[in-house]
Motif scaffolding. Structure first.
Motif, PDB file in Angstrom:
ATOM      1  N   SER A  91       0.923  -1.328   0.178  1.00 59.07           N
ATOM      2  CA  SER A  91      -0.062  -0.008  -0.158  1.00 59.07           C
ATOM      3  C   SER A  91       0.364   1.058  -0.036  1.00 59.07           C
ATOM      4  CB  SER A  91      -1.019  -0.252   0.930  1.00 59.07           C
ATOM      5  OG  SER A  91      -0.200   0.315   2.235  1.00 59.07           O
ATOM      6  N   THR A  92       2.069   1.021  -0.392  1.00 57.30           N
ATOM      7  CA  THR A  92       3.006   1.811  -0.083  1.00 57.30           C
ATOM      8  C   THR A  92       2.654   3.374  -1.285  1.00 57.30           C
ATOM      9  OG1 THR A  92       4.808   0.779   0.440  1.00 57.30           O
ATOM     10  CG2 THR A  92       5.190   2.853  -0.522  1.00 57.30           C
ATOM     11  N   GLY A  93       2.977   4.727  -1.460  1.00 57.80           N
ATOM     12  CA  GLY A  93       2.171   6.041  -2.199  1.00 57.80           C
ATOM     13  C   GLY A  93       0.861   6.142  -2.080  1.00 57.80           C
ATOM     14  N   GLN A  94       0.579   7.150  -3.135  1.00 61.06           N
ATOM     15  CA  GLN A  94      -1.264   7.494  -2.947  1.00 61.06           C
ATOM     16  C   GLN A  94      -2.235   7.054  -4.558  1.00 61.06           C
ATOM     17  OE1 GLN A  94       0.267  11.916  -2.180  1.00 61.06           O
ATOM     18  NE2 GLN A  94      -0.912  11.850  -0.367  1.00 61.06           N
ATOM     19  N   THR A  95      -3.326   7.173  -4.602  1.00 59.81           N
ATOM     20  CA  THR A  95      -3.764   7.385  -6.022  1.00 59.81           C
ATOM     21  C   THR A  95      -2.923   8.501  -6.814  1.00 59.81           C
ATOM     22  OG1 THR A  95      -5.367   8.435  -4.584  1.00 59.81           O
ATOM     23  CG2 THR A  95      -5.434   5.988  -4.408  1.00 59.81           C
ATOM     24  N   VAL A  96      -3.138   8.457  -7.990  1.00 65.33           N
ATOM     25  CA  VAL A  96      -3.641   9.011  -8.969  1.00 65.33           C
ATOM     26  C   VAL A  96      -3.705  10.527  -8.965  1.00 65.33           C
ATOM     27  CG1 VAL A  96      -2.937   9.886 -10.946  1.00 65.33           C
ATOM     28  CG2 VAL A  96      -2.272   7.567 -10.859  1.00 65.33           C
ATOM     29  N   GLU A  97      -4.904  10.884  -8.166  1.00 62.78           N
ATOM     30  CA  GLU A  97      -5.471  11.629  -8.115  1.00 62.78           C
ATOM     31  C   GLU A  97      -4.818  12.522  -6.397  1.00 62.78           C
ATOM     32  OE1 GLU A  97      -7.050   8.926  -8.219  1.00 62.78           O
ATOM     33  OE2 GLU A  97      -7.976   8.413 -10.215  1.00 62.78           O
ATOM     34  N   GLN A  98      -4.222  11.949  -5.989  1.00 60.61           N
ATOM     35  CA  GLN A  98      -3.931  12.327  -4.747  1.00 60.61           C
ATOM     36  C   GLN A  98      -2.584  12.821  -5.039  1.00 60.61           C
ATOM     37  OE1 GLN A  98      -4.003   9.001  -2.092  1.00 60.61           O
ATOM     38  NE2 GLN A  98      -6.347   9.997  -0.818  1.00 60.61           N
ATOM     39  N   ALA A  99      -1.397  12.163  -5.800  1.00 62.72           N
ATOM     40  CA  ALA A  99      -0.616  12.770  -5.878  1.00 62.72           C
ATOM     41  C   ALA A  99      -0.684  13.901  -6.752  1.00 62.72           C
ATOM     42  CB  ALA A  99       0.418  11.381  -6.483  1.00 62.72           C
ATOM     43  N   LEU A 100      -1.368  14.085  -7.530  1.00 63.69           N
ATOM     44  CA  LEU A 100      -1.195  14.855  -8.070  1.00 63.69           C
ATOM     45  C   LEU A 100      -1.838  16.548  -8.067  1.00 63.69           C
ATOM     46  CD1 LEU A 100      -2.983  13.196 -11.926  1.00 63.69           C
ATOM     47  CD2 LEU A 100      -0.854  14.621 -11.304  1.00 63.69           C
ATOM     48  N   LEU A 101      -2.041  16.368  -6.629  1.00 65.91           N
ATOM     49  CA  LEU A 101      -2.614  17.604  -5.284  1.00 65.91           C
ATOM     50  C   LEU A 101      -0.904  18.589  -5.743  1.00 65.91           C
ATOM     51  CD1 LEU A 101      -5.348  15.989  -3.054  1.00 65.91           C
ATOM     52  CD2 LEU A 101      -5.568  17.295  -5.019  1.00 65.91           C
ATOM     53  N   PRO A 102      -1.099  19.608  -5.399  1.00 62.09           N
ATOM     54  CA  PRO A 102       0.098  20.266  -4.845  1.00 62.09           C
ATOM     55  C   PRO A 102       0.631  20.399  -4.109  1.00 62.09           C
ATOM     56  CG  PRO A 102      -1.896  21.536  -5.806  1.00 62.09           C
ATOM     57  CD  PRO A 102      -2.514  20.626  -5.169  1.00 62.09           C
ATOM     58  N   ASP A 103       0.325  19.423  -2.643  1.00 63.36           N
ATOM     59  CA  ASP A 103       1.732  19.520  -1.655  1.00 63.36           C
ATOM     60  C   ASP A 103       1.654  18.155  -2.073  1.00 63.36           C
ATOM     61  OD1 ASP A 103       2.764  20.413   0.067  1.00 63.36           O
ATOM     62  OD2 ASP A 103       1.191  19.989   2.008  1.00 63.36           O
ATOM     63  N   SER A 104       1.342  17.465  -2.248  1.00 62.08           N
ATOM     64  CA  SER A 104       1.908  15.155  -2.409  1.00 62.08           C
ATOM     65  C   SER A 104       2.737  15.064  -2.531  1.00 62.08           C
ATOM     66  CB  SER A 104       1.241  14.907  -3.523  1.00 62.08           C
ATOM     67  OG  SER A 104       1.527  15.445  -4.540  1.00 62.08           O
ATOM     68  N   ALA A 105       3.667  14.250  -2.236  1.00 60.96           N
ATOM     69  CA  ALA A 105       5.286  14.002  -2.338  1.00 60.96           C
ATOM     70  C   ALA A 105       5.232  13.938  -4.120  1.00 60.96           C
ATOM     71  CB  ALA A 105       5.016  12.605  -1.568  1.00 60.96           C
ATOM     72  N   PHE A 106       4.358  13.804  -4.657  1.00 61.08           N
ATOM     73  CA  PHE A 106       4.822  13.105  -5.836  1.00 61.08           C
ATOM     74  C   PHE A 106       5.666  15.174  -6.964  1.00 61.08           C
ATOM     75  CE2 PHE A 106       3.639  13.940 -10.959  1.00 61.08           C
ATOM     76  CZ  PHE A 106       4.829  12.853 -11.007  1.00 61.08           C
ATOM     77  N   MET A 107       4.324  16.178  -6.474  1.00 65.87           N
ATOM     78  CA  MET A 107       4.785  17.714  -6.501  1.00 65.87           C
ATOM     79  C   MET A 107       5.981  18.094  -5.872  1.00 65.87           C
ATOM     80  SD  MET A 107       2.320  17.783  -8.648  1.00 65.87           S
ATOM     81  CE  MET A 107       2.109  18.989  -9.366  1.00 65.87           C
ATOM     82  N   ARG A 108       5.890  17.766  -5.075  1.00 63.00           N
ATOM     83  CA  ARG A 108       7.181  18.394  -3.944  1.00 63.00           C
ATOM     84  C   ARG A 108       9.234  17.648  -4.901  1.00 63.00           C
ATOM     85  NH1 ARG A 108       4.298  16.508   0.569  1.00 63.00           N
ATOM     86  NH2 ARG A 108       5.745  15.193   0.917  1.00 63.00           N
ATOM     87  N   ALA A 109       8.382  16.521  -5.319  1.00 63.70           N
ATOM     88  CA  ALA A 109       9.939  15.902  -5.917  1.00 63.70           C
ATOM     89  C   ALA A 109       9.637  16.764  -7.387  1.00 63.70           C
ATOM     90  CB  ALA A 109       9.410  14.305  -5.980  1.00 63.70           C
TER      91      ALA A 109
END
Length: 355
Positions: free
Chosen positions: A276-294
């Motif tokens: 269950s590591t990570g987030q859904t794509v919808e959550q990952a595309l939010l401005p403050d997600s770990a993916f957007m920060r990276a």
């Protein structure tokens, strides 16, 4: 003197008789009263019966009313069920009658068809050879016209139906280019979840712990292996091997175009700590997600997203690709078969080009 004594004794006798009479009268009165009460106990008056009825408990009366109401409801339900059964029986009888009528009509049509075919065959037999050929041609033409009419009716019916338009979204694919490690944000798409793989942080841990162990392994066996992490939910298994000319390292993709000279090769395999590591794509595309920060942490203005994707997450990959295309972010893909780990290597099938 004797007469006087007799006169003195007479009043006392009278008093005794009076007392006896009074007692007898009292007894008679008591007997009468007891008899009256016994008679009253055997046949209570109507007023007493009315009082007894009035003294009936209210709970008994309420229970009686409820029982009557339940009885009326059950009777109504029984009548309703009886009507439903009667209606169902009537429908079944109607269907049976219609079925018999359809069968009778079908038999009549079959009989008429047989009769007409026999008549046509008899007339055809009476014709000459030339007339028979013309007759057969006209019959085929009539059958073709009937079939054409049926097809025309079907075409009209189909054209009148609402059109079922399937929308296919086209995402342009730009020209691929080689990518530099400093520009890459590594992500994993698995179990419909997107997780940022901390490749740079795990490599930095290799430098902090020192390469002495790996160097000693290479000097003695031409092979060294070590695990690092966990960092942000991932572990790394690092393999270093010195490849001799024509040798093949176990666990690495075979490349017949590899250079024959001895060279040092590295393989880094990454394993998530949880499914269950990570987030859904919808959550990952939010401005403050770990993916957007990276993405924002990269020095370049257009970092490249390198995606390892498993077969259960291709729908999420399309959503990610659409959003990255809108923002002008290059994307590199590496499909991964189920059960195989993700990784990078200095030589082999792990590198990719960005689009």
């Amino acid at each position: 003197m004797q007469h006087a004594e007799e006169d003195d004794a007479l009043p006392g006798q009278d008093s005794f008789i009076d007392v006896v009479c009074n007692m007898v009268g009292i007894l008679i009165v008591l007997v009468v009263i007891v008899g009256i009460r016994a008679t009253a106990a055997k046949t209570p008056p109507k007023d007493a019966e009315a009082a007894a009825v009035r003294a009936t408990p209210a709970s008994f009366q309420s229970a009686t009313d409820e029982s009557l109401a339940a009885l009326r409801d059950a009777e109504f339900e029984a009548l309703s069920a009886q009507r439903d059964v009667a209606e169902a029986v009537e429908r079944v009888e109607d269907l049976a009658a219609q079925s018999l009528l359809v069968d009778a009509q079908r038999q009549q049509l079959m009989l008429l068809k047989t009769t007409v075919e026999q008549e046509i065959a008899e007339r055809r037999e009476k014709l000459s050879e030339e007339d028979r050929r013309q007759f057969d041609v006209q019959r085929e033409i009539a059958e073709a016209e009937i079939r054409l009419h049926q097809l025309t009716q079907e075409q009209i019916a189909v054209s009148s139906l609402p059109a079922n338009v399937e929308k296919i979204e086209c995402v342009p694919t730009p020209i691929a280019k080689e990518i530099d490690d400093e520009e890459i944000v590594y992500v994993l798409l698995k179990n419909k979840r997107l997780a940022v793989v901390p490749v740079a942080d795990l490599m930095a841990e290799v430098e902090r712990r020192g390469p002495d162990y790996l160097r000693n392994g290479l000097n003695h066996r031409n092979y060294a292996e070590e695990s690092f992490g966990p960092v942000d939910g991932f572990r790394m298994r690092l393999i270093l091997a010195r490849r001799e000319a024509g040798a093949h390292i176990p666990g690495t993709p075979h490349d017949p175009r590899a250079h024959a000279a001895p060279e040092l090769q590295m393989i880094a395999a990454f394993t998530p700590l949880s499914e269950s590591t990570g987030q859904t794509v919808e959550q990952a595309l939010l401005p403050d997600s770990a993916f957007m920060r990276a993405l924002r942490a990269k020095r370049t203005a257009t970092p490249v997203v390198f995606v390892w994707v498993y077969g259960d997450s291709y729908a999420e990959l399309r959503a990610l690709k659409r959003e990255l295309w809108k923002s002008g972010t290059p994307l590199a893909l590496r499909p991964v078969p189920d059960g195989e780990p993700i990784g990078i290597a200095t030589h082999g099938g792990y590198r990719a080009a960005a689009q």
